[in-house]
Design a protein around this motif. Structure first.
Motif, mmCIF file in Angstrom:
data_model
loop_
_atom_site.group_PDB
_atom_site.id
_atom_site.type_symbol
_atom_site.label_atom_id
_atom_site.label_comp_id
_atom_site.label_asym_id
_atom_site.label_seq_id
_atom_site.Cartn_x
_atom_site.Cartn_y
_atom_site.Cartn_z
ATOM 1 N N MET A 117 0.810 -1.221 0.000
ATOM 2 C CA MET A 117 0.000 0.000 0.000
ATOM 3 C C MET A 117 0.843 1.271 0.000
ATOM 4 N N SER A 118 2.103 1.171 0.380
ATOM 5 C CA SER A 118 2.954 2.366 0.447
ATOM 6 C C SER A 118 3.311 2.904 -0.931
ATOM 7 N N VAL A 119 3.180 2.065 -1.962
ATOM 8 C CA VAL A 119 3.469 2.488 -3.330
ATOM 9 C C VAL A 119 2.159 2.847 -4.017
ATOM 10 N N PRO A 120 2.072 4.016 -4.664
ATOM 11 C CA PRO A 120 0.827 4.373 -5.376
ATOM 12 C C PRO A 120 0.390 3.267 -6.322
ATOM 13 N N THR A 121 -0.888 2.931 -6.260
ATOM 14 C CA THR A 121 -1.402 1.773 -6.994
ATOM 15 C C THR A 121 -1.161 1.868 -8.490
ATOM 16 N N LEU A 122 -1.436 3.006 -9.083
ATOM 17 C CA LEU A 122 -1.283 3.142 -10.533
ATOM 18 C C LEU A 122 0.172 3.019 -10.946
ATOM 19 N N ILE A 123 1.062 3.628 -10.193
ATOM 20 C CA ILE A 123 2.486 3.554 -10.531
ATOM 21 C C ILE A 123 2.986 2.120 -10.433
ATOM 22 N N LEU A 124 2.607 1.423 -9.364
ATOM 23 C CA LEU A 124 3.025 0.036 -9.201
ATOM 24 C C LEU A 124 2.477 -0.833 -10.323
ATOM 25 N N ALA A 125 1.235 -0.604 -10.704
ATOM 26 C CA ALA A 125 0.635 -1.385 -11.792
ATOM 27 C C ALA A 125 1.353 -1.129 -13.116
ATOM 28 N N LEU A 126 1.684 0.127 -13.391
ATOM 29 C CA LEU A 126 2.368 0.450 -14.645
ATOM 30 C C LEU A 126 3.748 -0.192 -14.710
ATOM 31 N N VAL A 127 4.459 -0.200 -13.581
ATOM 32 C CA VAL A 127 5.791 -0.821 -13.543
ATOM 33 C C VAL A 127 5.688 -2.323 -13.803
ATOM 34 N N ILE A 128 4.736 -2.984 -13.154
ATOM 35 C CA ILE A 128 4.583 -4.431 -13.307
ATOM 36 C C ILE A 128 4.141 -4.783 -14.723
ATOM 37 N N LEU A 129 3.191 -4.020 -15.276
ATOM 38 C CA LEU A 129 2.682 -4.318 -16.612
ATOM 39 C C LEU A 129 3.704 -4.014 -17.697
ATOM 40 N N ALA A 130 4.700 -3.190 -17.382
ATOM 41 C CA ALA A 130 5.776 -2.933 -18.338
ATOM 42 C C ALA A 130 6.745 -4.110 -18.413
ATOM 43 N N ILE A 131 6.649 -5.034 -17.458
ATOM 44 C CA ILE A 131 7.572 -6.170 -17.394
ATOM 45 C C ILE A 131 6.910 -7.465 -17.837
ATOM 46 N N VAL A 132 5.690 -7.703 -17.361
ATOM 47 C CA VAL A 132 5.018 -8.983 -17.615
ATOM 48 C C VAL A 132 4.177 -8.903 -18.890
ATOM 49 N N PRO A 133 3.856 -10.038 -19.502
ATOM 50 C CA PRO A 133 2.953 -10.038 -20.670
ATOM 51 C C PRO A 133 1.565 -9.534 -20.257
ATOM 52 N N ILE A 134 0.971 -8.728 -21.110
ATOM 53 C CA ILE A 134 -0.335 -8.151 -20.784
ATOM 54 C C ILE A 134 -1.436 -8.964 -21.448
ATOM 55 N N ASN A 135 -2.287 -9.559 -20.625
ATOM 56 C CA ASN A 135 -3.479 -10.251 -21.112
ATOM 57 C C ASN A 135 -4.554 -10.117 -20.043
ATOM 58 N N LEU A 136 -5.730 -10.635 -20.325
ATOM 59 C CA LEU A 136 -6.841 -10.481 -19.390
ATOM 60 C C LEU A 136 -6.543 -11.157 -18.055
ATOM 61 N N PHE A 137 -5.921 -12.328 -18.096
ATOM 62 C CA PHE A 137 -5.608 -13.041 -16.860
ATOM 63 C C PHE A 137 -4.629 -12.239 -16.006
ATOM 64 N N THR A 138 -3.610 -11.683 -16.629
ATOM 65 C CA THR A 138 -2.626 -10.872 -15.901
ATOM 66 C C THR A 138 -3.285 -9.658 -15.270
ATOM 67 N N LEU A 139 -4.158 -8.996 -16.016
ATOM 68 C CA LEU A 139 -4.844 -7.813 -15.495
ATOM 69 C C LEU A 139 -5.705 -8.160 -14.284
ATOM 70 N N ILE A 140 -6.435 -9.252 -14.369
ATOM 71 C CA ILE A 140 -7.305 -9.648 -13.258
ATOM 72 C C ILE A 140 -6.486 -9.949 -12.010
ATOM 73 N N ILE A 141 -5.408 -10.725 -12.162
ATOM 74 C CA ILE A 141 -4.578 -11.081 -11.008
ATOM 75 C C ILE A 141 -3.931 -9.840 -10.406
ATOM 76 N N LEU A 142 -3.367 -8.985 -11.249
ATOM 77 C CA LEU A 142 -2.690 -7.782 -10.756
ATOM 78 C C LEU A 142 -3.660 -6.860 -10.035
ATOM 79 N N MET A 143 -4.807 -6.585 -10.656
ATOM 80 C CA MET A 143 -5.789 -5.706 -10.032
ATOM 81 C C MET A 143 -6.306 -6.291 -8.725
#
Length: 275
Positions: A117-143
Motif C-alpha cells: 500500500m505504500s506504493v501508489p497503486t497506478l504507478i506500481l501497476a504500470l511498472v509491473i505491466l511494463a515487465i510482464v505479458p499483458i493479457n486479461l488473466f494478468t490484469l485480473i490477477i494484478l488488479m
C-alpha cells in the motif's frame, strides 16, 4: 438479513441506479446477439457523425462505436468484476487470519500489506505491466492483488471489532475452533459492510482498468474495453468528434450508479445495526 430492503422500497435514485446496473449487465451479456456489427468490423468512414445507421457514429478506423461499446462492456465488467471478487477472497481470508491469529503471523501479513500500500497503486501497476505479458488473466490477477490490500485492512478491522463481542467469547468458552468462530460468528456479522465495500471496490476497479487501458497498458487488441475506446478516439475531440466522449460517459454512468446503490446500501445496513 433484514438490512437488505427490497429495491422497490428504496428511494427513486437507488432504483434508477439499480436498473442502470442491470441494463449494463444485460447489454454486455447479450452483446454478440444484439450488437449491429462485430467488434472489429470496419463498416464506414472515419469518425462518421451520429446517424440512424450508426447511432453513436464510427471511430478512428470506421468501426461502429455502439457495437464496440457493447462488446467493450463485456470485457470491462468481466475484468473489473473478476478482479474485485478475487480481491475480496484474498483480502477477507488473510484479514481474518491476521485478526484471529495475532502474534508473528499478524505482523508479517500486516507489514507485507503496508509495504504494497505504500506504493501508489497506478504507478506500481504500470511498472509491473511494463515487465510482464499483458493479457486479461494478468490484469485480473494484478488488479486483485493490489485491491486486496484495502480489503485486508477493512476485514482485519471488522474482525477485530467483532472478535471482542460477548457471543464470540462465549463461542471460545464452549471450545469452538477458530475456523468455526470465523465462519459462524465473525463473517455473518461483517457481511453487510463487506458487501457495501464490494460495490465501491467494483466501481474503483472499472475506473482503474479504464485508466490502464487509456495509458495503453490495459486491455489489448483484439479485445477492447471502454478505456481503450477513449484512447483510440481521443484525437477526435480536437475536431469536435464525440467518439471518445461516449465510452467516457458509459464509464462515468456505471461508476455513478454503483456508488449511488452502494451508498444507499451502506445507510440501510448502518441503520439496522443501530436498531
Amino acid at each position: 438479513m433484514k438490512w437488505l430492503l427490497p429495491i422497490w422500497q428504496s428511494p427513486w435514485a437507488t432504483r434508477i441506479a439499480f436498473l442502470t446496473i442491470i441494463l449494463f449487465i444485460a447489454i454486455a451479456l447479450s452483446a454478440p446477439w444484439i450488437a449491429p456489427y462485430g467488434l472489429n468490423d470496419s463498416v464506414g468512414d472515419v469518425w462518421e457523425p451520429l446517424s440512424a445507421l450508426h447511432p453513436f457514429g464510427t471511430d478512428s478506423l470506421g468501426r461502429d462505436i455502439l457495437s464496440r461499446l457493447m462488446f467493450g462492456g463485456r470485457i470491462t465488467l468481466l475484468v473489473a468484476g473478476s478482479a474485485t471478487l478475487l480481491a475480496f477472497i484474498i483480502g477477507i481470508t488473510f484479514g481474518f487470519i491476521a485478526s484471529v491469529s495475532k502474534g508473528v503471523l499478524d505482523q508479517i501479513l500486516s507489514r507485507i500489506n503496508d509495504l504494497v500500500m505504500s506504493v501508489p497503486t497506478l504507478i506500481l501497476a504500470l511498472v509491473i505491466l511494463a515487465i510482464v505479458p499483458i493479457n486479461l488473466f494478468t490484469l485480473i490477477i494484478l488488479m486483485a492483488i493490489l485491491d486486496s490490500t484495502r480489503v485486508f485492512r477493512l476485514a482485519k478491522s471488522l474482525s477485530a471489532d467483532i472478535a471482542v463481542m460477548e457471543y464470540v467469547e462465549m463461542a471460545r468458552l464452549r471450545g469452538e475452533r477458530t475456523f468455526w468462530i470465523v465462519t459462524h460468528e465473525i463473517l455473518p456479522n461483517a457481511i453487510a459492510p463487506l458487501i457495501s465495500e464490494f460495490a465501491l471496490r467494483f466501481a474503483f476497479a472499472v475506473l482503474f482498468l479504464s485508466a490502464l487501458s487509456f495509458l495503453g497498458l490495459g486491455v489489448q487488441p483484439p479485445y477492447a474495453d471502454w478505456g481503450s475506446l477513449v484512447r483510440e478516439n481521443k484525437d477526435g475531440i480536437i475536431f469536435g468528434v464525440p467518439a471518445a466522449l461516449i465510452p467516457g460517459v458509459a464509464i462515468a454512468l456505471l461508476a455513478f450508479s454503483v456508488n449511488a446503490f452502494a451508498d444507499r446500501f451502506i445507510n440501510q445496513s448502518s441503520r439496522f445495526r443501530k436498531e
